[in-house]
Design a protein around this motif. Sequence first.
Motif, PDB file in Angstrom:
ATOM      1  N   GLU A  88       0.818  -1.214   0.000  1.00 26.84           N
ATOM      2  CA  GLU A  88       0.000   0.000   0.000  1.00 26.84           C
ATOM      3  C   GLU A  88       0.855   1.268   0.000  1.00 26.84           C
ATOM      4  N   SER A  89       2.113   1.147   0.381  1.00 26.17           N
ATOM      5  CA  SER A  89       3.000   2.307   0.364  1.00 26.17           C
ATOM      6  C   SER A  89       3.435   2.656  -1.055  1.00 26.17           C
ATOM      7  N   LEU A  90       3.205   1.771  -2.010  1.00 32.70           N
ATOM      8  CA  LEU A  90       3.653   2.010  -3.379  1.00 32.70           C
ATOM      9  C   LEU A  90       2.777   3.019  -4.105  1.00 32.70           C
ATOM     10  N   GLY A  91       1.579   3.283  -3.582  1.00 31.36           N
ATOM     11  CA  GLY A  91       0.660   4.180  -4.263  1.00 31.36           C
ATOM     12  C   GLY A  91       0.973   5.648  -4.087  1.00 31.36           C
ATOM     13  N   HIS A  92       1.927   5.988  -3.230  1.00 35.75           N
ATOM     14  CA  HIS A  92       2.266   7.390  -3.031  1.00 35.75           C
ATOM     15  C   HIS A  92       3.698   7.491  -2.535  1.00 35.75           C
ATOM     16  N   GLU A  93       4.267   8.653  -2.702  1.00 33.39           N
ATOM     17  CA  GLU A  93       5.634   8.862  -2.244  1.00 33.39           C
ATOM     18  C   GLU A  93       5.663   8.842  -0.715  1.00 33.39           C
ATOM     19  N   SER A  94       6.581   8.080  -0.170  1.00 32.69           N
ATOM     20  CA  SER A  94       6.699   8.000   1.282  1.00 32.69           C
ATOM     21  C   SER A  94       8.083   7.492   1.638  1.00 32.69           C
ATOM     22  N   ASP A  95       8.450   7.703   2.906  1.00 32.36           N
ATOM     23  CA  ASP A  95       9.723   7.172   3.381  1.00 32.36           C
ATOM     24  C   ASP A  95       9.741   5.660   3.269  1.00 32.36           C
ATOM     25  N   ILE A  96       8.595   5.032   3.529  1.00 29.67           N
ATOM     26  CA  ILE A  96       8.529   3.578   3.499  1.00 29.67           C
ATOM     27  C   ILE A  96       8.791   3.058   2.092  1.00 29.67           C
ATOM     28  N   ARG A  97       8.266   3.746   1.091  1.00 34.49           N
ATOM     29  CA  ARG A  97       8.490   3.313  -0.277  1.00 34.49           C
ATOM     30  C   ARG A  97       9.984   3.320  -0.607  1.00 34.49           C
ATOM     31  N   GLY A  98      10.675   4.378  -0.225  1.00 25.50           N
ATOM     32  CA  GLY A  98      12.110   4.440  -0.472  1.00 25.50           C
ATOM     33  C   GLY A  98      12.871   3.382   0.293  1.00 25.50           C
ATOM     34  N   THR A  99      12.484   3.151   1.550  1.00 26.60           N
ATOM     35  CA  THR A  99      13.133   2.122   2.359  1.00 26.60           C
ATOM     36  C   THR A  99      12.891   0.741   1.786  1.00 26.60           C
ATOM     37  N   LEU A 100      11.686   0.515   1.267  1.00 28.33           N
ATOM     38  CA  LEU A 100      11.362  -0.772   0.668  1.00 28.33           C
ATOM     39  C   LEU A 100      12.240  -1.042  -0.550  1.00 28.33           C
ATOM     40  N   ALA A 101      12.471  -0.021  -1.360  1.00 29.03           N
ATOM     41  CA  ALA A 101      13.347  -0.183  -2.518  1.00 29.03           C
ATOM     42  C   ALA A 101      14.759  -0.577  -2.074  1.00 29.03           C
ATOM     43  N   ASP A 102      15.228   0.043  -0.997  1.00 25.18           N
ATOM     44  CA  ASP A 102      16.550  -0.307  -0.464  1.00 25.18           C
ATOM     45  C   ASP A 102      16.582  -1.753   0.011  1.00 25.18           C
ATOM     46  N   HIS A 103      15.506  -2.199   0.646  1.00 23.79           N
ATOM     47  CA  HIS A 103      15.466  -3.559   1.159  1.00 23.79           C
ATOM     48  C   HIS A 103      15.437  -4.586   0.021  1.00 23.79           C
ATOM     49  N   HIS A 104      14.722  -4.267  -1.051  1.00 21.67           N
ATOM     50  CA  HIS A 104      14.708  -5.179  -2.191  1.00 21.67           C
ATOM     51  C   HIS A 104      16.118  -5.325  -2.771  1.00 21.67           C
ATOM     52  N   ALA A 105      16.855  -4.231  -2.819  1.00 25.06           N
ATOM     53  CA  ALA A 105      18.232  -4.294  -3.306  1.00 25.06           C
ATOM     54  C   ALA A 105      19.083  -5.188  -2.408  1.00 25.06           C
ATOM     55  N   ILE A 106      18.837  -5.127  -1.096  1.00 26.79           N
ATOM     56  CA  ILE A 106      19.578  -5.972  -0.153  1.00 26.79           C
ATOM     57  C   ILE A 106      19.218  -7.440  -0.353  1.00 26.79           C
ATOM     58  N   TYR A 107      17.923  -7.739  -0.553  1.00 29.35           N
ATOM     59  CA  TYR A 107      17.501  -9.126  -0.766  1.00 29.35           C
ATOM     60  C   TYR A 107      18.154  -9.707  -2.013  1.00 29.35           C
ATOM     61  N   ARG A 108      18.205  -8.906  -3.091  1.00 28.50           N
ATOM     62  CA  ARG A 108      18.840  -9.379  -4.321  1.00 28.50           C
ATOM     63  C   ARG A 108      20.340  -9.578  -4.119  1.00 28.50           C
ATOM     64  N   LYS A 109      20.948  -8.681  -3.368  1.00 27.79           N
ATOM     65  CA  LYS A 109      22.378  -8.815  -3.087  1.00 27.79           C
ATOM     66  C   LYS A 109      22.664 -10.098  -2.319  1.00 27.79           C
ATOM     67  N   ASP A 110      21.845 -10.393  -1.316  1.00 25.17           N
ATOM     68  CA  ASP A 110      22.038 -11.622  -0.540  1.00 25.17           C
ATOM     69  C   ASP A 110      21.967 -12.852  -1.446  1.00 25.17           C
ATOM     70  N   ALA A 111      20.926 -12.911  -2.293  1.00 26.70           N
ATOM     71  CA  ALA A 111      20.757 -14.065  -3.180  1.00 26.70           C
ATOM     72  C   ALA A 111      21.924 -14.172  -4.160  1.00 26.70           C
ATOM     73  N   ARG A 112      22.374 -13.022  -4.666  1.00 26.05           N
ATOM     74  CA  ARG A 112      23.511 -13.039  -5.589  1.00 26.05           C
ATOM     75  C   ARG A 112      24.763 -13.576  -4.896  1.00 26.05           C
ATOM     76  N   GLN A 113      24.983 -13.179  -3.664  1.00 26.50           N
ATOM     77  CA  GLN A 113      26.166 -13.635  -2.929  1.00 26.50           C
ATOM     78  C   GLN A 113      26.086 -15.126  -2.611  1.00 26.50           C
ATOM     79  N   TRP A 114      24.875 -15.651  -2.370  1.00 29.34           N
ATOM     80  CA  TRP A 114      24.745 -17.095  -2.168  1.00 29.34           C
ATOM     81  C   TRP A 114      25.212 -17.845  -3.410  1.00 29.34           C
ATOM     82  N   ILE A 115      24.817 -17.352  -4.581  1.00 29.58           N
ATOM     83  CA  ILE A 115      25.218 -17.991  -5.827  1.00 29.58           C
ATOM     84  C   ILE A 115      26.727 -17.896  -6.014  1.00 29.58           C
ATOM     85  N   GLU A 116      27.273 -16.738  -5.802  1.00 25.26           N
ATOM     86  CA  GLU A 116      28.716 -16.545  -5.991  1.00 25.26           C
ATOM     87  C   GLU A 116      29.515 -17.448  -5.060  1.00 25.26           C
ATOM     88  N   ALA A 117      29.048 -17.596  -3.809  1.00 26.35           N
ATOM     89  CA  ALA A 117      29.737 -18.492  -2.868  1.00 26.35           C
ATOM     90  C   ALA A 117      29.620 -19.937  -3.312  1.00 26.35           C
TER      91      ALA A 117
END
Length: 213
Positions: free
Chosen positions: A125-154
């Motif tokens: 529901e935070s995606l429908g408008h600009e908010s701090d949560i929306r920006g934080t969520l984007a950062d968290h998605h980047a972290i989740y992808r980074k974790d998965a990428r590092q699992w593969i690399e290891a």
Amino acid sequence: MPQPQPSRAEEGPLTQAERTALSDRRMFEAAIELINEFGTRKMTLKEIGERAGYSRGLASYRFGSKDGLLRELFGRFDKRWKEHLGERLQGKRGIEAIRAGIHAQRDFFRSEPSYLRAMYLLWYESLGHESDIRGTLADHHAIYRKDARQWIEAGIADGDISPTIDAEQFAVRYCAFMFGTIYQWLVDAESLDIDRLFADYEKHIMTILRSGV
């Protein structure tokens, strides 16, 4: 024979810090119930305070605004998930970390359905408008992808995963499966057999990671 422990009442009245912690916990629990019932937009601080058993103004006094409450909820949700995932990832890397990540998400459906539902309703529901949560969520998605990428690399470095696997693309597809499954579950939980779905995904992805095809 062990002596019975004194009850909270026998120990004396709550301290100010204990009262604050208790009221916070009750208000967060009330907020989760209200989000699951009505979503974030129809939820008010007044309703949170009343459902938690306090005055109308306590939630406003404690969190300042609805956005302030939602930011704190986001932080609590994130902490709870990280602790849950961290327990399962401990000491694991590569292909075993991927397996642990799959199991962690499956088990969160089982053990924390109310928390999971409220967490993702808040996020989506935070995606429908600009908010701090929306920006934080984007950062968290980047972290989740980074974790998965590092699992593969290891796993490639350890020789457990085929070197033909593109770690970056795997991370995107892995997160797409997880978040896509959660979205479908939010829409119609009864239509999904979570255990079967995750078992099939795990079997499929392990075959691909080892063979590279």
